[in-house]
Design a protein around this motif. Sequence first.
Motif, PDB file in Angstrom:
ATOM      1  N   GLU A  63       0.838  -1.198   0.000  1.00  0.00           N
ATOM      2  CA  GLU A  63       0.000   0.000   0.000  1.00  0.00           C
ATOM      3  C   GLU A  63       0.876   1.253   0.000  1.00  0.00           C
ATOM      4  N   TYR A  64       1.987   1.209   0.733  1.00  0.00           N
ATOM      5  CA  TYR A  64       2.929   2.335   0.731  1.00  0.00           C
ATOM      6  C   TYR A  64       3.441   2.589  -0.684  1.00  0.00           C
ATOM      7  N   GLN A  65       3.894   1.535  -1.366  1.00  0.00           N
ATOM      8  CA  GLN A  65       4.412   1.682  -2.721  1.00  0.00           C
ATOM      9  C   GLN A  65       3.356   2.290  -3.654  1.00  0.00           C
ATOM     10  N   THR A  66       2.114   1.828  -3.501  1.00  0.00           N
ATOM     11  CA  THR A  66       1.020   2.326  -4.341  1.00  0.00           C
ATOM     12  C   THR A  66       0.792   3.813  -4.104  1.00  0.00           C
ATOM     13  N   LEU A  67       0.748   4.207  -2.843  1.00  0.00           N
ATOM     14  CA  LEU A  67       0.492   5.605  -2.507  1.00  0.00           C
ATOM     15  C   LEU A  67       1.632   6.512  -2.963  1.00  0.00           C
ATOM     16  N   ILE A  68       2.871   6.047  -2.832  1.00  0.00           N
ATOM     17  CA  ILE A  68       4.011   6.858  -3.262  1.00  0.00           C
ATOM     18  C   ILE A  68       4.013   6.998  -4.780  1.00  0.00           C
ATOM     19  N   SER A  69       3.662   5.945  -5.494  1.00  0.00           N
ATOM     20  CA  SER A  69       3.572   6.033  -6.959  1.00  0.00           C
ATOM     21  C   SER A  69       2.489   7.022  -7.368  1.00  0.00           C
ATOM     22  N   GLN A  70       1.370   7.022  -6.645  1.00  0.00           N
ATOM     23  CA  GLN A  70       0.306   7.990  -6.931  1.00  0.00           C
ATOM     24  C   GLN A  70       0.755   9.408  -6.597  1.00  0.00           C
ATOM     25  N   LEU A  71       1.504   9.559  -5.526  1.00  0.00           N
ATOM     26  CA  LEU A  71       1.988  10.876  -5.108  1.00  0.00           C
ATOM     27  C   LEU A  71       2.934  11.475  -6.140  1.00  0.00           C
ATOM     28  N   THR A  72       3.835  10.650  -6.667  1.00  0.00           N
ATOM     29  CA  THR A  72       4.888  11.139  -7.552  1.00  0.00           C
ATOM     30  C   THR A  72       4.528  11.049  -9.026  1.00  0.00           C
ATOM     31  N   GLY A  73       3.584  10.167  -9.366  1.00  0.00           N
ATOM     32  CA  GLY A  73       3.279   9.911 -10.768  1.00  0.00           C
ATOM     33  C   GLY A  73       4.282   8.980 -11.426  1.00  0.00           C
ATOM     34  N   MET A  74       5.279   8.526 -10.678  1.00  0.00           N
ATOM     35  CA  MET A  74       6.292   7.615 -11.215  1.00  0.00           C
ATOM     36  C   MET A  74       5.727   6.192 -11.297  1.00  0.00           C
ATOM     37  N   ASP A  75       6.346   5.371 -12.149  1.00  0.00           N
ATOM     38  CA  ASP A  75       5.819   4.025 -12.391  1.00  0.00           C
ATOM     39  C   ASP A  75       5.959   3.115 -11.182  1.00  0.00           C
ATOM     40  N   VAL A  76       7.108   3.181 -10.517  1.00  0.00           N
ATOM     41  CA  VAL A  76       7.432   2.199  -9.480  1.00  0.00           C
ATOM     42  C   VAL A  76       8.024   2.891  -8.266  1.00  0.00           C
ATOM     43  N   SER A  77       7.650   2.410  -7.081  1.00  0.00           N
ATOM     44  CA  SER A  77       8.272   2.830  -5.825  1.00  0.00           C
ATOM     45  C   SER A  77       8.783   1.585  -5.122  1.00  0.00           C
ATOM     46  N   ASN A  78       9.966   1.673  -4.502  1.00  0.00           N
ATOM     47  CA  ASN A  78      10.390   0.537  -3.683  1.00  0.00           C
ATOM     48  C   ASN A  78       9.765   0.656  -2.294  1.00  0.00           C
ATOM     49  N   ALA A  79      10.121  -0.270  -1.415  1.00  0.00           N
ATOM     50  CA  ALA A  79       9.501  -0.291  -0.083  1.00  0.00           C
ATOM     51  C   ALA A  79      10.187   0.650   0.888  1.00  0.00           C
ATOM     52  N   SER A  80      10.987   1.601   0.375  1.00  0.00           N
ATOM     53  CA  SER A  80      11.642   2.686   1.112  1.00  0.00           C
ATOM     54  C   SER A  80      13.108   2.386   1.393  1.00  0.00           C
ATOM     55  N   LEU A  81      13.854   3.458   1.683  1.00  0.00           N
ATOM     56  CA  LEU A  81      15.267   3.388   2.064  1.00  0.00           C
ATOM     57  C   LEU A  81      15.447   4.132   3.385  1.00  0.00           C
ATOM     58  N   TYR A  82      16.718   4.362   3.754  1.00  0.00           N
ATOM     59  CA  TYR A  82      16.997   4.950   5.072  1.00  0.00           C
ATOM     60  C   TYR A  82      16.441   6.361   5.230  1.00  0.00           C
ATOM     61  N   GLU A  83      16.859   7.275   4.342  1.00  0.00           N
ATOM     62  CA  GLU A  83      16.408   8.668   4.410  1.00  0.00           C
ATOM     63  C   GLU A  83      16.783   9.356   3.104  1.00  0.00           C
ATOM     64  N   GLY A  84      16.510  10.651   3.017  1.00  0.00           N
ATOM     65  CA  GLY A  84      16.675  11.359   1.760  1.00  0.00           C
ATOM     66  C   GLY A  84      18.097  11.387   1.231  1.00  0.00           C
ATOM     67  N   GLY A  85      19.090  11.539   2.105  1.00  0.00           N
ATOM     68  CA  GLY A  85      20.477  11.638   1.673  1.00  0.00           C
ATOM     69  C   GLY A  85      20.978  10.375   0.999  1.00  0.00           C
ATOM     70  N   THR A  86      20.765   9.222   1.636  1.00  0.00           N
ATOM     71  CA  THR A  86      21.216   7.974   1.031  1.00  0.00           C
ATOM     72  C   THR A  86      20.388   7.618  -0.196  1.00  0.00           C
ATOM     73  N   ALA A  87      19.139   8.075  -0.249  1.00  0.00           N
ATOM     74  CA  ALA A  87      18.313   7.833  -1.430  1.00  0.00           C
ATOM     75  C   ALA A  87      18.916   8.520  -2.659  1.00  0.00           C
ATOM     76  N   VAL A  88      19.471   9.734  -2.473  1.00  0.00           N
ATOM     77  CA  VAL A  88      20.133  10.433  -3.580  1.00  0.00           C
ATOM     78  C   VAL A  88      21.337   9.630  -4.059  1.00  0.00           C
ATOM     79  N   SER A  89      22.176   9.160  -3.126  1.00  0.00           N
ATOM     80  CA  SER A  89      23.358   8.388  -3.505  1.00  0.00           C
ATOM     81  C   SER A  89      22.972   7.090  -4.203  1.00  0.00           C
ATOM     82  N   GLU A  90      21.959   6.402  -3.680  1.00  0.00           N
ATOM     83  CA  GLU A  90      21.504   5.165  -4.317  1.00  0.00           C
ATOM     84  C   GLU A  90      20.989   5.431  -5.728  1.00  0.00           C
TER      85      GLU A  90
END
Length: 450
Positions: free
Chosen positions: A114-141
């Motif tokens: 449900e989280y992945q679905t809601l994040i995809s709806q929020l962003t309009g992007m095709d796919v969301s993963n089940a989350s990462l640590y925080e914003g900084g490491t998400a940029v590096s990843e």
Amino acid sequence: MPYLFDTPKQRQHMLHAIGIQHVDDLFAQIPPELQLKRELNLPPAASELALQQEMEQRLGQGGTSLKTCFLGGGVYDHFIPAVVDEITSRGEFYTAYTPYQAEASQGTLQAFYEYQTLISQLTGMDVSNASLYEGGTAVSEAVFMAMRINGRHQKVAVAGTLHPEYRQVLETYFARLGTQLVELPHTNGVITSETCRAAVDSETTAIVIQHPNFFGCLEDVAALTAIAHEAGALSILAFDAVSPGLLKKPADYGVDIAVAEGQPLGTPLQYGGPFLGIFTCRNEYVRKMPGRLIGKTTDRKGRDCFALNLQAREQHIRRDKATSNICTNQGLLALRTTVFLATVGPRGLKQMATLSHQKARYAADLLTKIPGVSLKFQQPFFREFLLQTPRPAAEVLTALAEKGMNVGPDLARFQMTNIDNWQNCFLVALTEKRTRGEIEAFAKALKEVT
């Protein structure tokens, strides 16, 4: 406080069991002269936010000191409905472990789905993963993912308006890899197309943009993305998680990967963490995405169920095939975001974003009327802006804290020497929680300390 509600039919059944017809019969023993023959003298019904603000004000009157928060820089004081704490503190969620065994983890897996679905709806992007640590490491990843996609490892172009802590994480990763970080210098607080085009070439794996950027200014994401694609590079966007309520969704700019700090969506400030890394991408790149991906399927009896579709980390597959060893999703924080988004809905998010922007505009207009105080950059902004004062920012923020206001951070904390007079600049952020009275009190206090 946990409670069980009952239906009219259940209430009637209980009354019948004790031999009475109406609830009022329970109070028949109270003398009539002591009974209140009117409705309670209560004020009109208030929203949950208004009620919370009223209680905080009364706490202040009782001697409890509560500072007003104007803090920004990536972490924001947004309203969190009480239902978020109520649901996420339930034992089955609060103590849930990594869902290695799907047959024993259907509740957890469904929550992540449900989280992945809601994040995809929020962003309009095709796919969301089940989350990462925080914003900084998400940029590096996201940068490492871009390297896996186009095979370029020579350099990455990073906007000079990116959060300095996000850049520090990138620098730490690349310190031993030989990848060159090319900074795109800003012009009046934003990255111009000319600057981007001059820095991006056939060796560039991706450009990293933040929008709204660290200074609060709005970038021309679509134009910068087009330049990246012309050179065969990917476009990575670090966006404000509340901004899609008012601004375009990340997908509308044509970016390839969109990441964010998820803290504004249901997680309190809590002294700087733990937080939540939002990570989304286009469907064609899904097999290069780090983290976990939960999918929906059917079991052997034809019932809906959930499974870990992708979990390409070193513990599960060959190291050279793994997308990342950062595999832990912030499950409890992702659940908070899920409950938050499901509660406020699209209309509530739009109201949050709109109020935050309107109050930021009001605050900026009010503060810049103070002699010597000005906006550092004359650019459109969302809910945060960079302010310059005659005195060093550290002194101003200390004086404001003594008056009961948390403001900042100041640029001196990050040694941002790419800004002139950076010692006198600090960020101011507004959310839907701030009232007119609080904003005007802030302006009055700032005038006194500058």
